[in-house]
Each structure stands twice: as C-alpha cells, then as structure tokens.
Design a protein around this motif. Structure first.
Motif, PDB file in Angstrom:
ATOM      1  N   ALA A   1      -6.128  -4.887   8.679  1.00 39.78           N
ATOM      2  CA  ALA A   1      -6.173  -3.835   9.701  1.00 39.78           C
ATOM      3  C   ALA A   1      -7.615  -3.482  10.046  1.00 39.78           C
ATOM      4  O   ALA A   1      -7.966  -3.277  11.218  1.00 39.78           O
ATOM      5  N   CYS A   2      -8.474  -3.422   9.031  1.00 39.48           N
ATOM      6  CA  CYS A   2      -9.880  -3.106   9.291  1.00 39.48           C
ATOM      7  C   CYS A   2     -10.622  -4.286   9.906  1.00 39.48           C
ATOM      8  O   CYS A   2     -11.477  -4.103  10.782  1.00 39.48           O
ATOM      9  N   ILE A   3     -10.301  -5.479   9.488  1.00 37.06           N
ATOM     10  CA  ILE A   3     -10.901  -6.672  10.099  1.00 37.06           C
ATOM     11  C   ILE A   3     -10.576  -6.724  11.588  1.00 37.06           C
ATOM     12  O   ILE A   3     -11.380  -7.169  12.422  1.00 37.06           O
ATOM     13  N   ASN A   4      -9.389  -6.231  11.948  1.00 41.77           N
ATOM     14  CA  ASN A   4      -8.920  -6.311  13.331  1.00 41.77           C
ATOM     15  C   ASN A   4      -9.166  -5.034  14.135  1.00 41.77           C
ATOM     16  O   ASN A   4      -8.505  -4.801  15.146  1.00 41.77           O
ATOM     17  N   GLY A   5     -10.106  -4.196  13.691  1.00 38.68           N
ATOM     18  CA  GLY A   5     -10.533  -3.110  14.565  1.00 38.68           C
ATOM     19  C   GLY A   5     -10.426  -1.704  14.026  1.00 38.68           C
ATOM     20  O   GLY A   5     -11.015  -0.775  14.597  1.00 38.68           O
ATOM     21  N   ALA A   6      -9.674  -1.495  12.944  1.00 31.23           N
ATOM     22  CA  ALA A   6      -9.580  -0.143  12.389  1.00 31.23           C
ATOM     23  C   ALA A   6     -10.855   0.185  11.624  1.00 31.23           C
ATOM     24  O   ALA A   6     -11.449  -0.681  10.977  1.00 31.23           O
ATOM     25  N   ASP A   7     -11.270   1.427  11.706  1.00 35.79           N
ATOM     26  CA  ASP A   7     -12.377   1.892  10.876  1.00 35.79           C
ATOM     27  C   ASP A   7     -11.876   2.393   9.526  1.00 35.79           C
ATOM     28  O   ASP A   7     -12.571   2.308   8.511  1.00 35.79           O
ATOM     29  N   LEU A   8     -10.658   2.903   9.538  1.00 34.69           N
ATOM     30  CA  LEU A   8     -10.020   3.436   8.341  1.00 34.69           C
ATOM     31  C   LEU A   8      -8.553   3.065   8.408  1.00 34.69           C
ATOM     32  O   LEU A   8      -7.871   3.405   9.377  1.00 34.69           O
ATOM     33  N   ALA A   9      -8.057   2.325   7.413  1.00 39.27           N
ATOM     34  CA  ALA A   9      -6.652   1.919   7.377  1.00 39.27           C
ATOM     35  C   ALA A   9      -5.961   2.640   6.226  1.00 39.27           C
ATOM     36  O   ALA A   9      -6.415   2.585   5.082  1.00 39.27           O
ATOM     37  N   ILE A  10      -4.862   3.320   6.550  1.00 39.69           N
ATOM     38  CA  ILE A  10      -4.128   4.120   5.575  1.00 39.69           C
ATOM     39  C   ILE A  10      -2.833   3.403   5.207  1.00 39.69           C
ATOM     40  O   ILE A  10      -2.062   3.017   6.084  1.00 39.69           O
ATOM     41  N   GLY A  11      -2.591   3.244   3.906  1.00 38.11           N
ATOM     42  CA  GLY A  11      -1.285   2.789   3.452  1.00 38.11           C
ATOM     43  C   GLY A  11      -0.326   3.956   3.534  1.00 38.11           C
ATOM     44  O   GLY A  11      -0.329   4.846   2.687  1.00 38.11           O
ATOM     45  N   SER A  12       0.511   3.969   4.582  1.00 33.43           N
ATOM     46  CA  SER A  12       1.273   5.165   4.952  1.00 33.43           C
ATOM     47  C   SER A  12       2.724   5.104   4.480  1.00 33.43           C
ATOM     48  O   SER A  12       3.447   4.152   4.759  1.00 33.43           O
ATOM     49  N   ARG A  13       3.147   6.181   3.817  1.00 31.77           N
ATOM     50  CA  ARG A  13       4.528   6.305   3.350  1.00 31.77           C
ATOM     51  C   ARG A  13       5.477   6.760   4.446  1.00 31.77           C
ATOM     52  O   ARG A  13       6.694   6.603   4.319  1.00 31.77           O
ATOM     53  N   TYR A  14       4.944   7.338   5.542  1.00 37.16           N
ATOM     54  CA  TYR A  14       5.800   8.044   6.492  1.00 37.16           C
ATOM     55  C   TYR A  14       5.696   7.560   7.925  1.00 37.16           C
ATOM     56  O   TYR A  14       6.356   8.117   8.803  1.00 37.16           O
ATOM     57  N   VAL A  15       4.911   6.533   8.196  1.00 38.88           N
ATOM     58  CA  VAL A  15       4.728   6.119   9.584  1.00 38.88           C
ATOM     59  C   VAL A  15       5.969   5.429  10.140  1.00 38.88           C
ATOM     60  O   VAL A  15       6.167   5.388  11.351  1.00 38.88           O
ATOM     61  N   THR A  16       6.827   4.895   9.274  1.00 39.46           N
ATOM     62  CA  THR A  16       8.081   4.276   9.731  1.00 39.46           C
ATOM     63  C   THR A  16       9.279   4.895   9.030  1.00 39.46           C
ATOM     64  O   THR A  16      10.216   4.210   8.638  1.00 39.46           O
TER      65      THR A  16
END
Length: 240
Positions: free
Chosen positions: A109-124
């Motif tokens: 995710a960061c390689i592809n443009g994110a500055d900060l990537a969160i492992g999210s429990r609630y996004v889906t």
C-alpha cells in the motif's frame, strides 16, 4: 539491507517473542525487526539476544530501563529506525493479534502511494476474532467517536498495525507526542492527517492473543477519551 523494519514493543512476551520473530523472517519480503523491550521480568530480552546469534544483522534489540508505555516505546523505535535509514517503518504487536503475513500488504500500500497504511479491523465490517462483544463495541465506537471529534475519515483510529513512510515520521515532531496508550495511536494518525499525508486502510483480521496478558487498562481508555478532545483543541489553536 532491507528498506523496511518492523518495530515490536514488548513487556513480558516470552511466550510469543520467538514465534513472532520467526514468522516475520519467514516472509518472502525481507524485513528487519527491532524489539523495544521494557526490561521484561520474564526475560523476553534474553530470548531476543539468543535469537540474534541466528539472525545476525536482521534482528535488533533496544532495552529500556522500565515499563514506560506503548507510545514512548514506539517513539524510541521510530527514532532508531530513522537513524538507521529505513524507508518503511512498521508498528506490530508481539502477540499475533496482527498477522505477520499482512505486513507485505501494508508495504505494498505504501509502495503504491500511501504515506501511512493502517491494518484496519473495521474498514470492511467488523473483522475481530475472539474478543468479547463488550470490547468489540468499545473499540468500534471509539473510532466513531474519533471521527466525530477530529473529522478524520478513518474507520479504525485506534489500530496499532501500521506502515509509515519515513517522510511521515520526519515531519511529525516525535518529541511533542503526548500520549502513551491507545491515544498514542490516535494522535499519530491525527498528526499525519493534519499534515495532509495520504492515509489508506488495508482490511485485516484481528485475532485476540492466546498467550500472555493484555496490557489494556482503565487509565488507557480514559486517556483515549479525553485525549481526542485535547488533540482537536490543540489543532484549533495551531499548537498540534
């Protein structure tokens, strides 16, 4: 030399530490690991020193004098990682609540443009295993509360499974970080948000620890509740 390092803070994690280190080093992507241990009475650091003989210059250890809180452990690790020129700096728990296999997804995710990537429990939805309903609700509605107060569009504001590009940490005044518990996780995200960094949530499944003891406490919860209001007020005064 790897471009990514995984910071794992520990206090009495002797039951998990060898397994989590071996799990990270078994990944196809080569990561380095920094353990920041708060002088664990159970000799967690001794086990890491033993493993350093096997893993050489991939495994690093910083021992602090006493238990001083999650936030200060990560700040210590961030500074160490930047001094050693890592470009992608990760937060991860020692207890397998964060799946090491997901490190590569945060990295991508960061390689592809994110500055900060969160492992999210609630996004889906709610992707939590083995937590009592009361704790799921507390965690989920804590993020709802954070969104209401701060304006951040982050579904999992208290998540502690994160990849930062080093530029984010360079722009945040780490010496000004106020909080040490879950509020620390909120504060780091809010400071990145306030500086307009691109934040991406990557869906993960969170599994409660099966070994060792949780460090959750009432003081940590209180800090998070009142800390969010403090963060918003300081941003309003341009003192963040």
């Amino acid at each position: 030399m790897s471009d990514g390092i995984v910071i794992i803070p520990t206090y009495n994690e002797i039951e998990n530490i060898e397994s989590i280190i071996r799990a990270v080093f078994s990944l196809p992507k080569s990561f380095h690991v920094l353990i920041v241990d708060d002088n664990s009475p159970d000799k967690t650091a001794d086990k890491v020193i033993e493993l350093q003989k096997e893993f050489g210059d991939r495994l690093f250890l910083e021992i602090r004098k006493k238990k001083s809180g999650l936030g200060t452990a990560y700040v210590h690790g961030f500074k160490w990682a930047m001094q050693h020129n890592y470009n992608y700096i990760f937060e991860m728990d020692a207890d397998f609540s964060h799946n090491p296999n997901d490190l590569e997804r945060l990295y991508e995710a960061c390689i592809n443009g994110a500055d900060l990537a969160i492992g999210s429990r609630y996004v889906t939805g709610v992707n939590v295993v083995n937590w009592p309903l009361s704790r799921v609700l507390l965690s989920y509605f804590a993020s709802v509360y954070v969104r209401m107060i701060t304006g951040m569009k982050i579904m999992d504001a208290t998540a502690g499974f994160i990849c930062y590009r080093r530029e984010v940490l360079e722009k945040i005044n780490l010496d000004a970080i106020k909080f040490i518990g879950y509020a620390f996780q909120i504060e780091m995200k809010y400071r990145a948000f306030a500086k307009n960094f691109k934040i991406v949530e990557v869906p993960v499944i969170f599994t409660d620890r099966t070994k060792g003891q949780s460090k959750m406490s009432g003081a940590i919860i209180k800090e998070a509740i009142f800390g969010v209001i403090s963060l918003r007020f300081r941003k309003f005064l341009n003192r963040l």
